[in-house]
Design a protein around this motif. Structure first.
Motif, PDB file in Angstrom:
ATOM      1  N   ALA A 177      15.810   9.596 -17.303  1.00  0.00           N
ATOM      2  CA  ALA A 177      17.254   9.947 -17.581  1.00  0.00           C
ATOM      3  C   ALA A 177      17.679   9.049 -18.796  1.00  0.00           C
ATOM      4  O   ALA A 177      18.380   9.623 -19.400  1.00  0.00           O
ATOM      5  N   ASP A 178      17.439   7.917 -18.810  1.00  0.00           N
ATOM      6  CA  ASP A 178      18.091   6.978 -19.592  1.00  0.00           C
ATOM      7  C   ASP A 178      17.101   6.911 -21.065  1.00  0.00           C
ATOM      8  O   ASP A 178      17.602   6.406 -21.860  1.00  0.00           O
ATOM      9  N   ALA A 179      16.150   7.448 -20.820  1.00  0.00           N
ATOM     10  CA  ALA A 179      15.174   7.517 -22.174  1.00  0.00           C
ATOM     11  C   ALA A 179      15.615   8.379 -23.282  1.00  0.00           C
ATOM     12  O   ALA A 179      16.515   9.521 -22.826  1.00  0.00           O
ATOM     13  N   GLU A 180      15.310   8.007 -24.593  1.00  0.00           N
ATOM     14  CA  GLU A 180      15.733   9.053 -25.374  1.00  0.00           C
ATOM     15  C   GLU A 180      14.577   9.729 -26.022  1.00  0.00           C
ATOM     16  O   GLU A 180      13.633   9.116 -26.474  1.00  0.00           O
ATOM     17  N   LEU A 181      14.845  11.121 -26.450  1.00  0.00           N
ATOM     18  CA  LEU A 181      13.756  12.014 -26.899  1.00  0.00           C
ATOM     19  C   LEU A 181      13.997  12.412 -28.187  1.00  0.00           C
ATOM     20  O   LEU A 181      15.136  13.098 -28.336  1.00  0.00           O
ATOM     21  N   GLU A 182      13.242  12.281 -29.172  1.00  0.00           N
ATOM     22  CA  GLU A 182      13.250  12.826 -30.426  1.00  0.00           C
ATOM     23  C   GLU A 182      12.048  14.056 -30.769  1.00  0.00           C
ATOM     24  O   GLU A 182      10.754  13.447 -30.929  1.00  0.00           O
ATOM     25  N   LEU A 183      12.517  15.196 -30.784  1.00  0.00           N
ATOM     26  CA  LEU A 183      11.384  16.196 -30.815  1.00  0.00           C
ATOM     27  C   LEU A 183      11.676  16.860 -32.207  1.00  0.00           C
ATOM     28  O   LEU A 183      12.240  17.600 -32.592  1.00  0.00           O
ATOM     29  N   PRO A 184      10.208  17.053 -32.889  1.00  0.00           N
ATOM     30  CA  PRO A 184      10.374  17.491 -34.267  1.00  0.00           C
ATOM     31  C   PRO A 184      10.038  18.797 -34.304  1.00  0.00           C
ATOM     32  O   PRO A 184       9.000  19.520 -35.046  1.00  0.00           O
ATOM     33  N   ALA A 185      10.740  19.739 -33.709  1.00  0.00           N
ATOM     34  CA  ALA A 185      10.559  21.127 -33.624  1.00  0.00           C
ATOM     35  C   ALA A 185      11.865  22.075 -33.705  1.00  0.00           C
ATOM     36  O   ALA A 185      13.094  21.521 -33.698  1.00  0.00           O
ATOM     37  N   ARG A 186      11.623  22.999 -34.613  1.00  0.00           N
ATOM     38  CA  ARG A 186      12.669  24.056 -34.547  1.00  0.00           C
ATOM     39  C   ARG A 186      12.919  25.348 -33.859  1.00  0.00           C
ATOM     40  O   ARG A 186      13.784  25.947 -34.015  1.00  0.00           O
ATOM     41  N   THR A 187      11.665  25.568 -33.138  1.00  0.00           N
ATOM     42  CA  THR A 187      11.637  26.927 -32.372  1.00  0.00           C
ATOM     43  C   THR A 187      11.320  26.628 -31.076  1.00  0.00           C
ATOM     44  O   THR A 187      10.001  25.686 -30.907  1.00  0.00           O
ATOM     45  N   GLU A 188      11.663  27.393 -30.232  1.00  0.00           N
ATOM     46  CA  GLU A 188      11.361  27.035 -28.614  1.00  0.00           C
ATOM     47  C   GLU A 188      10.816  28.536 -28.182  1.00  0.00           C
ATOM     48  O   GLU A 188      11.661  29.340 -28.664  1.00  0.00           O
ATOM     49  N   LEU A 189       9.864  28.483 -27.451  1.00  0.00           N
ATOM     50  CA  LEU A 189       9.220  29.848 -27.097  1.00  0.00           C
ATOM     51  C   LEU A 189       9.750  30.061 -25.539  1.00  0.00           C
ATOM     52  O   LEU A 189       9.764  29.032 -25.028  1.00  0.00           O
ATOM     53  N   VAL A 190      10.518  31.137 -25.490  1.00  0.00           N
ATOM     54  CA  VAL A 190      11.032  31.163 -24.244  1.00  0.00           C
ATOM     55  C   VAL A 190      10.049  31.526 -23.303  1.00  0.00           C
ATOM     56  O   VAL A 190       9.332  32.745 -23.621  1.00  0.00           O
ATOM     57  N   VAL A 191      10.093  31.095 -22.083  1.00  0.00           N
ATOM     58  CA  VAL A 191       9.068  31.365 -20.997  1.00  0.00           C
ATOM     59  C   VAL A 191      10.002  31.729 -19.652  1.00  0.00           C
ATOM     60  O   VAL A 191      10.879  31.310 -19.651  1.00  0.00           O
ATOM     61  N   PRO A 203      15.971  29.355 -31.508  1.00  0.00           N
ATOM     62  CA  PRO A 203      16.326  28.017 -32.458  1.00  0.00           C
ATOM     63  C   PRO A 203      16.271  26.750 -31.385  1.00  0.00           C
ATOM     64  O   PRO A 203      16.723  26.806 -30.219  1.00  0.00           O
ATOM     65  N   LEU A 204      15.651  25.642 -31.500  1.00  0.00           N
ATOM     66  CA  LEU A 204      15.856  24.263 -31.013  1.00  0.00           C
ATOM     67  C   LEU A 204      16.151  23.261 -31.769  1.00  0.00           C
ATOM     68  O   LEU A 204      15.786  23.131 -33.074  1.00  0.00           O
ATOM     69  N   ALA A 205      17.272  22.430 -31.646  1.00  0.00           N
ATOM     70  CA  ALA A 205      17.806  21.208 -31.963  1.00  0.00           C
ATOM     71  C   ALA A 205      16.873  20.187 -31.740  1.00  0.00           C
ATOM     72  O   ALA A 205      16.812  19.913 -30.392  1.00  0.00           O
ATOM     73  N   GLY A 206      16.041  19.674 -32.627  1.00  0.00           N
ATOM     74  CA  GLY A 206      14.949  18.550 -32.100  1.00  0.00           C
ATOM     75  C   GLY A 206      15.321  17.298 -31.818  1.00  0.00           C
ATOM     76  O   GLY A 206      14.650  16.653 -30.953  1.00  0.00           O
ATOM     77  N   THR A 207      16.496  16.825 -32.151  1.00  0.00           N
ATOM     78  CA  THR A 207      16.900  15.530 -31.798  1.00  0.00           C
ATOM     79  C   THR A 207      17.811  15.615 -30.291  1.00  0.00           C
ATOM     80  O   THR A 207      18.802  15.913 -30.311  1.00  0.00           O
ATOM     81  N   ILE A 208      16.943  15.216 -29.375  1.00  0.00           N
ATOM     82  CA  ILE A 208      17.505  15.579 -28.099  1.00  0.00           C
ATOM     83  C   ILE A 208      18.453  14.477 -27.929  1.00  0.00           C
ATOM     84  O   ILE A 208      19.503  14.553 -26.976  1.00  0.00           O
ATOM     85  N   GLY A 209      18.136  13.132 -28.126  1.00  0.00           N
ATOM     86  CA  GLY A 209      19.064  12.197 -27.548  1.00  0.00           C
ATOM     87  C   GLY A 209      18.721  11.766 -26.412  1.00  0.00           C
ATOM     88  O   GLY A 209      17.501  11.905 -25.676  1.00  0.00           O
ATOM     89  N   ARG A 210      19.426  10.973 -25.460  1.00  0.00           N
ATOM     90  CA  ARG A 210      19.362  10.736 -23.932  1.00  0.00           C
ATOM     91  C   ARG A 210      18.932  11.762 -23.316  1.00  0.00           C
ATOM     92  O   ARG A 210      19.776  13.141 -23.457  1.00  0.00           O
TER      93      ARG A 210
END
Length: 308
Positions: A177-191, A203-210
């Motif tokens: 929960a307290d970790a921060e994630l930076e994800l370099p992606a612009r598109t999410e495949l809906v499943v 579209p996906l915003a890649g800088t997730i943060g906490r």
């Protein structure tokens, strides 16, 4: 007539280890996956114990497809094919064919090891592939290269991937929960609820943060790449500092999984970041498959780096 001999198949070794500085990697020869990666007393991967059966595809090599295939059904070259299913309550074919078969040490030095296996043709996958994985360890970084060769007589379609769980320095449920994630992606495949594509992308915003309470079991693509052509995922935690998983251009997809569906004791304690050549259901949908001519090779490299 009695038995010709009292010979038995080899049951050892079951794993192989390499080291560089204070870093140590253990590769499980029962499937070829990475069992543990440590730097000093820090567990960088959320791995599993020696001789145990890993749950949740922990560290698994994904070949000749990553992720899931709906009902295990696909077609190629005019043939309708059926793969073995994960179980009666999971009507999908999951994570390839090599996760439980023996791998052999092909080359080894103090800080590097290559392991390999052969995917033999069978009714659900009538192609023959030779696979090798090169691991090179240095202080602060692990480099992993998969090499695949078509060892058969006809063009072979396949996908590949890896299933490492990145640690955050804690073992209790909910620790991410307290970790921060930076994800370099612009598109999410809906499943859907079974992890299979609905046909939609968004579209996906890649800088997730906490991470907080956010849940992921998500394939992503359209990766943002640096000038060197590599895309970099960063996971930051107060205990371990920063883990950086980077993929070269051979890996256009990532699967991010926060472990919400795992059993108690493993739930949301680490983040799986899975390099993939193709999305879920790719054998059936023919999306981003690699097709090798007989005798041809494919190579893909990814790295995991760490800093305090």
């Amino acid at each position: 007539m009695g038995p010709m001999s009292a010979a038995w198949p080899a049951t050892e070794p079951t794993e192989v280890a390499i080291a560089a500085g204070d870093a140590r990697l253990v590769v499980d020869l029962r499937g070829g996956g990475m069992r543990t990666l440590t730097a000093g007393d820090r567990e960088l991967l959320d791995g599993y114990g020696a001789g145990t059966v890993p749950g949740a595809s922990r560290g698994r090599v994904l070949l000749p497809w990553p992720n899931r295939i709906r009902d295990g059904r696909w077609s190629w070259g005019g043939r309708d094919l059926q793969l073995e299913l994960a179980g009666p309550d999971k009507p999908t074919a999951m994570h390839g064919l090599v996760g439980w078969q023996p791998w052999a040490v092909l080359e080894q030095s103090g800080d590097a090891v290559t392991v390999g296996t052969v995917v033999e043709a069978r009714s659900g996958y009538p192609f023959r592939l030779a696979a090798a994985i090169d691991h090179v360890l240095e202080p602060g970084r692990l480099t992993v290269t998969m090499r695949v060769r078509n060892a058969g007589a006809e063009p072979a379609p396949f996908g590949a991937g890896f299933h490492p769980y990145l640690a955050v320095g804690a073992q209790e449920d909910g620790a991410i929960a307290d970790a921060e994630l930076e994800l370099p992606a612009r598109t999410e495949l809906v499943v859907d609820d079974g992890g299979l594509p609905t046909g939609e992308r968004r579209p996906l915003a890649g800088t997730i943060g906490r991470i907080g309470h956010r849940a992921f079991d998500t394939p992503v693509t359209d990766l943002d790449r640096d000038a060197d052509g590599w895309a970099r995922v960063r996971l930051r935690s107060a205990t371990l500092g920063t883990l950086e998983l980077a993929v070269d251009g051979s890996w256009p997809w990532l699967q991010v999984f926060t472990g919400d569906t795992l059993r108690p004791g493993q739930r949301r304690r680490s983040v799986a970041v899975e390099p993939m050549t193709c999305p879920p259901n790719a054998l059936a949908d023919h999306v981003d498959l690699v097709v090798l001519e007989p005798g041809a090779d494919w190579t893909g490299t990814w790295t995991l780096g760490w800093s305090a």
